[in-house]
Scaffold this active site. Structure first.
Site, PDB file in Angstrom:
ATOM      1  N   SER A 246       0.838  -1.191   0.000  1.00 30.48           N
ATOM      2  CA  SER A 246       0.000   0.000   0.000  1.00 30.48           C
ATOM      3  C   SER A 246       0.883   1.255   0.000  1.00 30.48           C
ATOM      4  CB  SER A 246      -0.969  -0.041   1.177  1.00 30.48           C
ATOM      5  OG  SER A 246      -2.003   0.892   1.006  1.00 30.48           O
TER       6      SER A 246
ATOM      7  N   ASP B 296     -10.505  -3.319  -5.389  1.00 32.32           N
ATOM      8  CA  ASP B 296     -10.015  -2.357  -4.387  1.00 32.32           C
ATOM      9  C   ASP B 296     -10.989  -1.190  -4.225  1.00 32.32           C
ATOM     10  OD1 ASP B 296      -8.487  -0.688  -2.740  1.00 32.32           O
ATOM     11  OD2 ASP B 296      -6.621  -1.250  -3.719  1.00 32.32           O
TER      12      ASP B 296
ATOM     13  N   HIS C 257      -8.491  -4.590  -1.353  1.00 29.82           N
ATOM     14  CA  HIS C 257      -7.178  -4.030  -1.044  1.00 29.82           C
ATOM     15  C   HIS C 257      -6.402  -4.897  -0.055  1.00 29.82           C
ATOM     16  CE1 HIS C 257      -4.252  -0.800  -0.894  1.00 29.82           C
ATOM     17  NE2 HIS C 257      -4.318  -0.766   0.438  1.00 29.82           N
TER      18      HIS C 257
END
Length: 322
Positions: free
Chosen positions: A104, A225, A303
């Site tokens: 991330s 996501d 995600h």
């Protein structure tokens, strides 16, 4: 932005003396995680099973895990990258360079390290669900995550204020497609490492040369996501301004997207190859691509849901011999 890797999160920490001559690995965790979380310790263990003898280091901002977690929400990204550069340079096992994985926001932070320092050098950089072209909205927090909620509310209240750009991590990679002029002049981190600056003459050539020195750049997007907005930021895609591009010409100059953008549901996405930073090669991305050393990958799911996705990538791009 939390990792569900084999039911775990993102971040980890190091410690294992290599037993053969293979490249070490550096990991930088994401938002709300710590360098020594159970998730990353498990991730490290799995990496070491795939590549026996590999040395793994997990980046930390603070040895105290609660402070390290807090530093994913509050702090100055530029100062954090400076600290990490010093940290990596002090570890003898990393002296000849290393491969790197960013989870991330850790992905764009590692890219910032490559562009600004890259000493010791990164060979292969893998980023999972990273926000390379920023975020255009700050997603909701998990239930009862008060640390996240306070940071989110504060950032949304004044994302380009001087205080936010000094103290709120997400604000420092917030890229509002309808306020690109403000982003280019006031954003303290992402606009700089993307060389999306006003005036354009302020671009840093070293950033492009350093990023282009990577052997491989592997960009991983999560197909469902809903945390990274837009999810295509993981592949250097961004939301187009709502206004017609030609009305922005006097404000944006050569920063305007080139070519015809793509529709993605209700949003218009400017893909990597139509971004000015690619077309004009502001950061070395086009050089990497023309050399055939950018790989675009997808992971099914939301995600940081890495189950069934990460192993082949780590097997193929990590653990190479020097």
């Amino acid at each position: 932005m939390f990792i569900a890797l084999l039911c775990v999160a993102l971040a980890g920490f190091v410690i294992s003396v290599p037993t053969n001559d293979i490249r070490p690995l550096v990991v930088w965790h994401g938002l709300g995680d710590t360098y020594a979380s159970r998730g990353i310790i498990q991730f490290e263990s799995e990496v070491k099973k795939l590549h026996p003898g590999i040395f793994v280091h997990s980046v930390y901002i603070d040895r105290d895990v609660e402070e390290d977690k807090r530093a994913t929400f509050y702090g100055n990204v530029n100062a954090q990258i400076d600290l990490v550069a010093e940290q990596l340079g002090s570890i003898p096992e990393l002296g000849r360079g290393f491969d790197a994985i960013g989870f991330s926001q850790g992905g764009q932070f590692l890219r910032g390290y490559v562009e600004r320092y890259n000493d010791p050098p990164v060979y292969n950089l893998i980023t999972f669900g990273s926000q390379h072209m920023g975020i255009s909205d700050i997603p909701p927090c998990r239930s009862l995550d008060f640390l996240c909620e306070i940071a989110r509310r504060t950032a949304k209240a004044g994302v380009y204020s001087e205080w936010a750009q000094e103290h709120l991590i997400q604000a420092q990679y917030f890229r509002d497609p309808n306020q690109l002029g403000l982003y280019m002049t006031l954003n303290s981190f992402l606009a700089d490492i993307n060389n999306e600056l006003m005036p354009p003459a302020a671009k840093n050539v070293t950033y492009a040369n350093n990023l282009a020195s990577l052997e491989n750049l592997i960009l991983v997007l999560f197909t469902e996501d809903k945390t990274v907005i837009p999810k295509e930021s993981a592949w250097f895609g961004s939301e187009a301004p709502l206004e017609e591009f030609d009305t922005l010409s006097t404000q944006l100059g050569d920063q305007r997207p080139l070519g015809k953008p793509q529709r993605a549901g209700a949003r218009t996405i400017v893909p990597m190859k139509l971004q000015p930073l690619y077309v004009e090669d502001y950061i070395g991305l086009r050089r990497l691509d023309e050399r055939g050393t950018i790989t675009l990958q997808t992971c099914p799911g939301e995600h940081m849901h890495l189950t069934g996705c990460w192993e082949d990538l780590v097997r193929n791009w990590v653990g190479w011999p020097f």
